[in-house]
Enzyme design. Structure first.
Site, short mmCIF file in Angstrom:
data_model
loop_
_atom_site.label_atom_id
_atom_site.label_comp_id
_atom_site.label_asym_id
_atom_site.label_seq_id
_atom_site.Cartn_x
_atom_site.Cartn_y
_atom_site.Cartn_z
CG ASP A 29 32.17 -2.93 4.93
OD1 ASP A 29 32.48 -4.11 5.14
OD2 ASP A 29 31.01 -2.51 5.01
CG ASN A 38 21.82 3.06 7.09
OD1 ASN A 38 22.11 2.08 6.40
ND2 ASN A 38 22.74 3.80 7.69
CG HIS A 42 25.02 0.87 5.26
ND1 HIS A 42 25.51 1.02 6.53
CD2 HIS A 42 24.82 -0.48 5.10
CE1 HIS A 42 25.63 -0.17 7.10
NE2 HIS A 42 25.21 -1.09 6.26
CD GLU A 51 26.64 4.34 7.46
OE1 GLU A 51 26.00 3.54 6.75
OE2 GLU A 51 26.68 4.27 8.69
P1 PGA Z 1 23.51 -7.79 7.39
O1 PGA Z 1 24.21 -6.39 7.13
O2 PGA Z 1 23.87 -8.67 6.26
O3 PGA Z 1 24.07 -8.26 8.71
O4 PGA Z 1 22.02 -7.52 7.44
C1 PGA Z 1 24.06 -5.78 5.90
C2 PGA Z 1 24.76 -4.45 5.86
O5 PGA Z 1 24.74 -3.71 6.85
O6 PGA Z 1 25.32 -4.12 4.80
#
Ligand code: PGA
Length: 238
Positions: free
Chosen positions: A67, A136, A138, A143
């Site tokens: 992404d 959350n 995702h 999302e």
């Molecule tokens: P993080 O992010 O590895 O920085 O915790 C994970 C995500 O948002 O997919």
């Protein structure tokens, strides 16, 4: 789906790095999708080390970025492109033409999504997708509320993602949209590993593994994947 619990972030990261190296050995033309973020950082550094020691050859592999923050240039230290350049590509011999990252500045982001979908389809799909999980639930920028049937798409970021995402940036930025592979890509990927570490991910991991499988918690889709592996450390499993 398989659940694997590791003592700590290091052991978890080593497991994922080993899976990637194993794949590259058995399938030199593998299509690999990796995430950026705090979770995979240690895995990338272990992978770089082990790849150098074992002289792993990634030159025929295809790399797909999961992404990107729409509108954030690749030179920005918070972009996913910056993460991959500094944590992986500087030390692993991917062939530049085989690296496919979303262009966050594309004049037509919809076309950018179609381009990514075409590349993945032309390579015969993704062999291994490693993902993290947001606070959350995702995956990538899929999302809460997202369709499980989407391929690449542009999406309005959830409030949680906008505020948590600021941790990657040294300068103030407005995070409003993301461009991401879809959950249909995840379903069609041959092996998926979801990584999570740390106490702060324990609550969302519990929901992901125990609540109903639904788009309210996009990561719950991993439970429907025959070759899905949830690889978490003891703190996230707490
Ligand atoms: P993080 O992010 O590895 O920085 O915790 C994970 C995500 O948002 O997919």
């Amino acid at each position: 789906m398989q659940l694997k619990i590791f003592k700590n972030h290091n052991e978890l990261s080593e497991f994922v790095a080993d899976r990637i190296l194993e794949l590259v050995k058995t399938t030199p033309e593998a299509v690999i999708c990796l995430p950026s973020g705090d979770t995979p950082k240690l895995m990338c550094s272990i992978l770089v080390d082990k790849a150098a020691k074992s002289r792993a050859d990634f030159s025929r592999c295809t790399f797909i970025g999961l992404d990107e923050w729409l509108g954030i240039p690749p030179e920005n230290e918070g972009s996913c492109a910056y993460f991959f350049r500094n944590n992986l590509f500087h030390a692993i011999n991917f062939t530049p033409a085989n690296i496919h990252l979303f262009d966050a500045l594309a004049a037509d982001p919809e076309k950018e999504c179609e381009k990514m979908d075409r590349i993945i389809a032309a390579r015969g799909g993704i062999d291994l997708m490693v993902v993290g999980i947001g606070m959350n639930g995702h995956i990538g920028f899929n999302e809460p509320g997202v369709s499980f049937d989407n391929y690449s798409h542009v999406i309005d970021l959830d409030e949680t993602t906008r505020s948590v995402g600021r941790k990657y940036f040294n300068t103030p930025v407005t995070l409003s949209q993301g461009i991401t592979l879809g959950l249909k890509h995840l379903s069609e990927t041959r092996t998926v590993i979801l990584m999570a570490n740390g106490e702060k991910k324990a609550a969302i991991m519990k929901q992901t593994l125990e609540e109903n499988i639904s788009n309210k918690i996009p990561a719950s889709i991993i439970r429907t994947h025959a070759n899905g592996i949830v690889a978490i450390d003891e703190a996230a499993a707490n």
